[in-house]
Design a protein around this motif. Structure first.
Motif, PDB file in Angstrom:
ATOM      1  N   ILE A 137       0.834  -1.205   0.000  1.00  0.00           N
ATOM      2  CA  ILE A 137       0.000   0.000   0.000  1.00  0.00           C
ATOM      3  C   ILE A 137       0.867   1.253   0.000  1.00  0.00           C
ATOM      4  N   ASN A 138       1.972   1.230   0.738  1.00  0.00           N
ATOM      5  CA  ASN A 138       2.888   2.377   0.705  1.00  0.00           C
ATOM      6  C   ASN A 138       3.444   2.585  -0.701  1.00  0.00           C
ATOM      7  N   MET A 139       3.757   1.493  -1.390  1.00  0.00           N
ATOM      8  CA  MET A 139       4.286   1.595  -2.746  1.00  0.00           C
ATOM      9  C   MET A 139       3.239   2.180  -3.695  1.00  0.00           C
ATOM     10  N   ILE A 140       2.001   1.701  -3.594  1.00  0.00           N
ATOM     11  CA  ILE A 140       0.935   2.218  -4.464  1.00  0.00           C
ATOM     12  C   ILE A 140       0.705   3.701  -4.202  1.00  0.00           C
ATOM     13  N   PHE A 141       0.645   4.089  -2.929  1.00  0.00           N
ATOM     14  CA  PHE A 141       0.378   5.480  -2.593  1.00  0.00           C
ATOM     15  C   PHE A 141       1.591   6.383  -2.826  1.00  0.00           C
ATOM     16  N   SER A 142       2.746   5.779  -3.093  1.00  0.00           N
ATOM     17  CA  SER A 142       3.893   6.603  -3.496  1.00  0.00           C
ATOM     18  C   SER A 142       3.648   7.229  -4.864  1.00  0.00           C
ATOM     19  N   LYS A 143       2.744   6.633  -5.642  1.00  0.00           N
ATOM     20  CA  LYS A 143       2.287   7.251  -6.896  1.00  0.00           C
ATOM     21  C   LYS A 143       1.195   8.253  -6.537  1.00  0.00           C
ATOM     22  N   SER A 144       1.579   9.220  -5.735  1.00  0.00           N
ATOM     23  CA  SER A 144       0.614  10.097  -5.080  1.00  0.00           C
ATOM     24  C   SER A 144      -0.212  10.936  -6.052  1.00  0.00           C
ATOM     25  N   THR A 145       0.395  11.403  -7.124  1.00  0.00           N
ATOM     26  CA  THR A 145      -0.354  12.216  -8.085  1.00  0.00           C
ATOM     27  C   THR A 145      -1.459  11.397  -8.729  1.00  0.00           C
ATOM     28  N   ARG A 149      -5.526  11.987  -7.863  1.00  0.00           N
ATOM     29  CA  ARG A 149      -6.411  12.395  -8.961  1.00  0.00           C
ATOM     30  C   ARG A 149      -7.555  11.405  -9.136  1.00  0.00           C
ATOM     31  N   HIS A 150      -7.238  10.128  -9.076  1.00  0.00           N
ATOM     32  CA  HIS A 150      -8.272   9.104  -9.268  1.00  0.00           C
ATOM     33  C   HIS A 150      -9.341   9.198  -8.183  1.00  0.00           C
ATOM     34  N   ILE A 151      -8.924   9.306  -6.943  1.00  0.00           N
ATOM     35  CA  ILE A 151      -9.876   9.349  -5.834  1.00  0.00           C
ATOM     36  C   ILE A 151     -10.721  10.618  -5.900  1.00  0.00           C
ATOM     37  N   VAL A 152     -10.088  11.744  -6.195  1.00  0.00           N
ATOM     38  CA  VAL A 152     -10.821  13.007  -6.268  1.00  0.00           C
ATOM     39  C   VAL A 152     -11.829  12.987  -7.413  1.00  0.00           C
ATOM     40  N   GLU A 174      -7.369  19.341  -9.735  1.00  0.00           N
ATOM     41  CA  GLU A 174      -5.975  19.454  -9.298  1.00  0.00           C
ATOM     42  C   GLU A 174      -5.845  20.056  -7.896  1.00  0.00           C
ATOM     43  N   PRO A 175      -6.561  21.150  -7.574  1.00  0.00           N
ATOM     44  CA  PRO A 175      -6.485  21.678  -6.201  1.00  0.00           C
ATOM     45  C   PRO A 175      -6.980  20.679  -5.150  1.00  0.00           C
ATOM     46  N   LEU A 176      -8.037  19.947  -5.465  1.00  0.00           N
ATOM     47  CA  LEU A 176      -8.543  18.960  -4.516  1.00  0.00           C
ATOM     48  C   LEU A 176      -7.553  17.811  -4.333  1.00  0.00           C
ATOM     49  N   ALA A 177      -6.926  17.383  -5.432  1.00  0.00           N
ATOM     50  CA  ALA A 177      -5.929  16.314  -5.344  1.00  0.00           C
ATOM     51  C   ALA A 177      -4.738  16.758  -4.506  1.00  0.00           C
ATOM     52  N   LEU A 178      -4.353  18.024  -4.650  1.00  0.00           N
ATOM     53  CA  LEU A 178      -3.253  18.557  -3.842  1.00  0.00           C
ATOM     54  C   LEU A 178      -3.635  18.567  -2.365  1.00  0.00           C
ATOM     55  N   THR A 179      -4.873  18.945  -2.068  1.00  0.00           N
ATOM     56  CA  THR A 179      -5.342  18.931  -0.681  1.00  0.00           C
ATOM     57  C   THR A 179      -5.310  17.523  -0.109  1.00  0.00           C
ATOM     58  N   ASN A 182      -1.675  16.739   0.609  1.00  0.00           N
ATOM     59  CA  ASN A 182      -1.150  17.562   1.702  1.00  0.00           C
ATOM     60  C   ASN A 182      -1.775  17.214   3.056  1.00  0.00           C
ATOM     61  N   SER A 183      -2.967  16.637   3.029  1.00  0.00           N
ATOM     62  CA  SER A 183      -3.641  16.264   4.276  1.00  0.00           C
ATOM     63  C   SER A 183      -3.302  14.840   4.696  1.00  0.00           C
ATOM     64  N   ASN A 184      -2.285  14.269   4.035  1.00  0.00           N
ATOM     65  CA  ASN A 184      -1.859  12.896   4.352  1.00  0.00           C
ATOM     66  C   ASN A 184      -2.992  11.904   4.140  1.00  0.00           C
ATOM     67  N   TRP A 185      -3.743  12.104   3.054  1.00  0.00           N
ATOM     68  CA  TRP A 185      -4.772  11.197   2.583  1.00  0.00           C
ATOM     69  C   TRP A 185      -6.056  11.234   3.405  1.00  0.00           C
ATOM     70  N   GLU A 186      -6.291  12.340   4.101  1.00  0.00           N
ATOM     71  CA  GLU A 186      -7.552  12.505   4.815  1.00  0.00           C
ATOM     72  C   GLU A 186      -8.635  12.986   3.839  1.00  0.00           C
ATOM     73  N   ILE A 187      -9.782  12.328   3.865  1.00  0.00           N
ATOM     74  CA  ILE A 187     -10.862  12.642   2.937  1.00  0.00           C
ATOM     75  C   ILE A 187     -11.641  13.887   3.347  1.00  0.00           C
ATOM     76  N   LYS A 188     -11.854  14.081   4.627  1.00  0.00           N
ATOM     77  CA  LYS A 188     -12.720  15.165   5.091  1.00  0.00           C
ATOM     78  C   LYS A 188     -12.284  16.541   4.594  1.00  0.00           C
ATOM     79  N   PRO A 189     -10.997  16.899   4.628  1.00  0.00           N
ATOM     80  CA  PRO A 189     -10.601  18.225   4.108  1.00  0.00           C
ATOM     81  C   PRO A 189     -10.924  18.407   2.632  1.00  0.00           C
ATOM     82  N   VAL A 190     -10.857  17.330   1.869  1.00  0.00           N
ATOM     83  CA  VAL A 190     -11.163  17.402   0.442  1.00  0.00           C
ATOM     84  C   VAL A 190     -12.641  17.705   0.232  1.00  0.00           C
ATOM     85  N   LEU A 191     -13.494  16.976   0.940  1.00  0.00           N
ATOM     86  CA  LEU A 191     -14.932  17.200   0.802  1.00  0.00           C
ATOM     87  C   LEU A 191     -15.322  18.578   1.321  1.00  0.00           C
TER      88      LEU A 191
END
Length: 286
Positions: A137-145, A149-152, A174-179, A182-191
């Protein structure tokens, strides 16, 4: 009743994690007994690797299919080997998952250039299962961009609109993906950012999607102020819940039983998306 027990735990896990950390949720889903059964994880062994979950983990849950380049078949095979050895205990009423080292592939797992030729070290201890999944999972999430983008985009298509044009890609996605990154994969700040944006309240985005059957049925109950029986009246309460369930079912949304691992086509099928809710089959039921 036993099935209902661990299915309830699965739904509760999704509900409790829906506004939390998406990376943690992916880990929990990976080891969830319901998922181990649904996508054959419990049958995934070193002598007969099953690639089902390894593929969907990357294609549906994290990376998507839009990246170029993207993960390869080599990555699916290697990920399947990482995930070997997990089983579900059918003799325990809670159906817990557990790790069986004897069925785990302890060799090193080599990934493609998409993951920078990463190698997940094979392990032969009782903690090998959780350690290697964490590495995966760490390896997959290292492809952070790519992951962000996919999740957003999935969130945007669910809450706003199915079509994402160039302007939306630049000014919203793009701004939401950056958030998210930057939030260490927390969903609530994005929403929170999405729901407070002018874009979300733009008149062009209001009432733009046909409601899913469950949203439609529950919305009708609220609009008409339908009075449900008191919870202590078990028979009538379940009868009313079943009525709501059946109403959504005849409109093509059988809750708890999506037509495929990808879910209902109306959430992902290009180009119709939400329009699939009122296709010929839907109208026939109505």
């Amino acid at each position: 009743m036993l099935f209902r027990s661990f299915y309830y735990r699965h739904v509760n896990m999704l509900r409790s994690g829906s506004l939390g950390n998406i990376k943690n949720l992916v880990y929990n889903v990976t080891l969830d007994p319901t998922m181990l059964i649904y996508l054959n994880g419990r049958l995934n062994t070193k002598t007969a690797p099953d690639e089902n979950y390894a593929r969907e983990l990357q294609e549906l849950f994290t990376l998507g299919k839009e990246n170029n380049p993207n993960y390869t078949e080599q990555d699916v095979v290697a990920a399947a080997k990482v995930l070997t050895g997990w089983e579900v205990n059918p003799f325990d009423p809670t159906f817990p998952s557990f790790f069986n080292l004897n069925k785990h592939d302890i060799a090193n797992k080599q990934f493609s250039s998409f993951y920078n030729n990463a190698v997940i070290a094979g392990r032969s201890t009782s903690t090998a299962g959780t350690q290697e999944i964490t590495d995966l999972i760490n390896m997959i999430f290292s492809k952070s961009t790519e992951v962000s983008r996919h999740i957003v985009k999935r969130l945007y298509r669910f809450f706003v609109y199915s079509e994402i044009d160039a302007a939306t890609e630049t000014n919203v996605i793009e701004p939401l993906a950056l958030t998210l990154r930057n939030s260490n994969w927390e969903i609530k700040p994005v929403l929170s950012q999405l729901f407070k944006s002018e874009h979300f309240f733009d008149v062009l985005n209001r009432g733009a999607q046909i409601k899913a059957p469950l949203d439609f049925v529950v919305g009708l109950c609220r609009e008409w102020n339908v009075q449900f029986p008191p919870l202590n009246d078990t028979a009538q309460t379940y009868a009313t819940w079943n009525a709501v369930f059946n109403a959504a079912f005849v409109l093509q949304q059988n809750i708890g039983d999506p037509p495929s691992v990808a879910g209902w086509p109306a959430y992902y099928q290009v180009p119709q998306y939400y329009e699939l809710w009122i296709n010929e089959i839907g109208r026939a039921h109505v």
